[in-house]
Write a protein that holds these residues in place. Sequence first.
Motif, short mmCIF file in Angstrom:
data_model
loop_
_atom_site.label_atom_id
_atom_site.label_comp_id
_atom_site.label_asym_id
_atom_site.label_seq_id
_atom_site.Cartn_x
_atom_site.Cartn_y
_atom_site.Cartn_z
N ILE A 1 0.71 -1.07 0.06
CA ILE A 1 0.17 -0.06 -0.05
C ILE A 1 0.83 1.22 -0.08
O ILE A 1 0.37 2.17 -0.58
CB ILE A 1 -1.03 -0.09 1.15
CG1 ILE A 1 -1.99 -1.14 0.99
CG2 ILE A 1 -1.71 1.34 1.40
CD1 ILE A 1 -2.94 -1.42 2.09
N ARG B 1 -1.46 3.32 -2.96
CA ARG B 1 -2.61 3.29 -1.90
C ARG B 1 -3.83 3.11 -2.69
O ARG B 1 -4.99 2.91 -2.01
CB ARG B 1 -2.40 4.82 -1.66
CG ARG B 1 -2.91 5.74 -2.43
CD ARG B 1 -2.98 7.37 -1.70
NE ARG B 1 -3.49 8.31 -2.81
CZ ARG B 1 -3.75 9.52 -2.21
NH1 ARG B 1 -3.56 9.99 -1.01
NH2 ARG B 1 -4.15 10.31 -3.39
N GLN C 1 -8.12 -5.10 -2.48
CA GLN C 1 -7.93 -6.25 -1.62
C GLN C 1 -7.64 -7.60 -2.68
O GLN C 1 -7.05 -8.39 -2.35
CB GLN C 1 -9.32 -6.46 -0.76
CG GLN C 1 -9.32 -5.62 0.35
CD GLN C 1 -10.36 -5.99 1.30
OE1 GLN C 1 -11.42 -6.73 0.90
NE2 GLN C 1 -10.33 -5.36 2.52
N MET D 1 -6.17 -7.23 7.23
CA MET D 1 -6.43 -5.69 7.02
C MET D 1 -7.50 -5.15 8.24
O MET D 1 -7.30 -4.01 8.67
CB MET D 1 -7.17 -5.29 5.79
CG MET D 1 -6.12 -5.54 4.59
SD MET D 1 -6.59 -5.25 2.94
CE MET D 1 -6.33 -3.37 3.03
N LYS E 1 -6.41 -2.34 11.06
CA LYS E 1 -7.40 -1.15 11.18
C LYS E 1 -7.38 -0.92 12.80
O LYS E 1 -7.62 -0.09 13.24
CB LYS E 1 -8.48 -1.19 10.38
CG LYS E 1 -8.65 -0.90 8.97
CD LYS E 1 -9.87 -0.67 8.26
CE LYS E 1 -10.38 -1.99 7.90
NZ LYS E 1 -11.71 -2.06 7.11
N LEU F 1 -3.80 1.43 9.95
CA LEU F 1 -4.16 1.57 8.64
C LEU F 1 -5.76 1.96 8.48
O LEU F 1 -6.61 1.69 9.76
CB LEU F 1 -4.10 0.00 7.95
CG LEU F 1 -4.60 0.07 6.26
CD1 LEU F 1 -3.72 0.92 5.24
CD2 LEU F 1 -4.59 -1.44 5.95
N ARG G 1 -9.41 3.49 5.99
CA ARG G 1 -9.69 3.69 4.70
C ARG G 1 -10.13 5.03 4.71
O ARG G 1 -10.92 5.68 5.31
CB ARG G 1 -11.04 2.53 4.42
CG ARG G 1 -11.29 2.99 2.97
CD ARG G 1 -10.62 2.26 1.92
NE ARG G 1 -11.35 2.46 0.41
CZ ARG G 1 -10.60 2.03 -0.58
NH1 ARG G 1 -9.34 1.34 -0.62
NH2 ARG G 1 -11.19 2.30 -1.75
N TRP H 1 -6.26 3.65 0.58
CA TRP H 1 -5.87 3.29 2.01
C TRP H 1 -5.02 4.31 2.49
O TRP H 1 -3.98 4.78 1.65
CB TRP H 1 -5.22 1.74 1.68
CG TRP H 1 -6.04 0.65 1.32
CD1 TRP H 1 -6.23 0.17 0.14
CD2 TRP H 1 -7.12 0.35 2.08
NE1 TRP H 1 -7.32 -0.65 0.12
CE2 TRP H 1 -7.72 -0.74 1.42
CE3 TRP H 1 -7.59 0.64 3.30
CZ2 TRP H 1 -8.77 -1.46 1.69
CZ3 TRP H 1 -8.64 -0.26 4.08
CH2 TRP H 1 -9.15 -1.24 3.08
#
Length: 474
Positions: A420, A424, A428, A446, A450, A455, A457, A466
């Motif tokens: 990423i 970015r 997935q 992922m 988060k 990370l 979105r 991302w």
Amino acid sequence: MDFKNLKESRKVEFKSSFGKEVIITLVAFANTRGGKVILGLDDKGTVKGIELGSETEQKHLNDIKTSTYPQLLPHSAIYEVDGKTILVLEINEYPVKPVAYKNRYYKRVKNSNHMLSLEEIVDLRQQSLDISFDAHAVDERLSDLDTSLMEKFIEKVNSKGRISLLDDMVTNMTKLKFIKSGKSTLAGTLLFGNHGYSIHIGRFKAEDTIIDDLLIKAPLLTALEEAMIFIKKHINLSYEFDGSLERKEVWQYPLDVIREFLLNAVVHRDYKHTTDIVIKIFDNRIIFSNPGTLFGKLTLKDLEKDDYTSSIRNKIVAEAFFLTGDIEKYGTGFIRIRKKLNELKTVTYKISEIGDFFRVELLDARSYDLGKDPVNGFIDPVKEFSDVRKDVRNIANDVRKDVEKKFSLSKNQILILKSIQKDRNLTQENLSEIVGITLRNIQNNMKKLKEIGALKRVGSTKSGYWKILWDNLK
């Protein structure tokens, strides 16, 4: 010689083969305190050996001689260790400095070589030829100097009895090297003339809050007295009564110690730099900063000893203050300061070199409330603050390690983040192909990233991207 237990240092360097770096190191040794280059050892000191033909050693010596000025001719010796050949090239500190390799000058600092600055080249030359920087003539003549100051100086010198001066001003000034060939030397102008150098003193309530300041531009003999008056105005004074009719003045810092630090600043500063001597007075400390680090071979550690040898950049100015009695004896200033403060036990000091400046901090130990120390009666506040900073760093490191342990990443998670980092906008599905795991595993990893704040979105599923939140991704 035990090669297997040697380590690189200020006086020892390992080289696996001969080249220009060997010559540079020898030049750095010659300009510092001498040393030896050992050919046939790698950086870790492992014996590798070198190939030496019948003429190789002499060729190396010729290369060194022809590429250095003044020409260096090191002592060489060949050794056999475990069937391997070792060549040792040794050079003493050179008497006429600085030595150059192809017009470049180097010095040895710890276990590495550093190119000399122009100021350091000049200083080395002065030391080598025993030339005092303040001895060179300037454009002023005797008539440009302050006659009344010179008369007061002669009167004070004669009263101290260290030398007997005559009534003839020109003879006296020439004898003391204040004038040369009819012109004033830098020393004469510094002491009695309009030299252009300044002492800038300020009284601070905090680092960024100044209460009062004074810029002193005057002959050194006058400037010292003006500086003392300003400092006395801004430090604490109390009184003690010992049963006699007269009260006893007790200054926050001993005045003779302050004067000693002032003298050090004006006598030992580097007058090649036009930067001011800066003195900052705070509630609980005074900081003296003057241009120029310690001169010659003198080090900060030397000043902590009682047998150090003084190294003087401005010999004529120093001699002038010796003759007036302001300097008691060369090389004893810090010895007397330590003795005085050890007896007093309420004041301490710290010396340091910061960039091209020599710095002294005079500290009121009473204001720090640090408790007692079994040796000196007071803990050094500078050391105490250093210990506190060290504790804080240790705590921060422990916290960082705990966080890293708690949120340790798997190889797949690291690969996801690095992918990423490059793009970015990856989906997935793209990441599943790059990492080589199933889409379900990508989604689970992922989600974990988060949750731990690594990370997030940004924007919608279709048009967003991302964003990595960890700056320290390795």
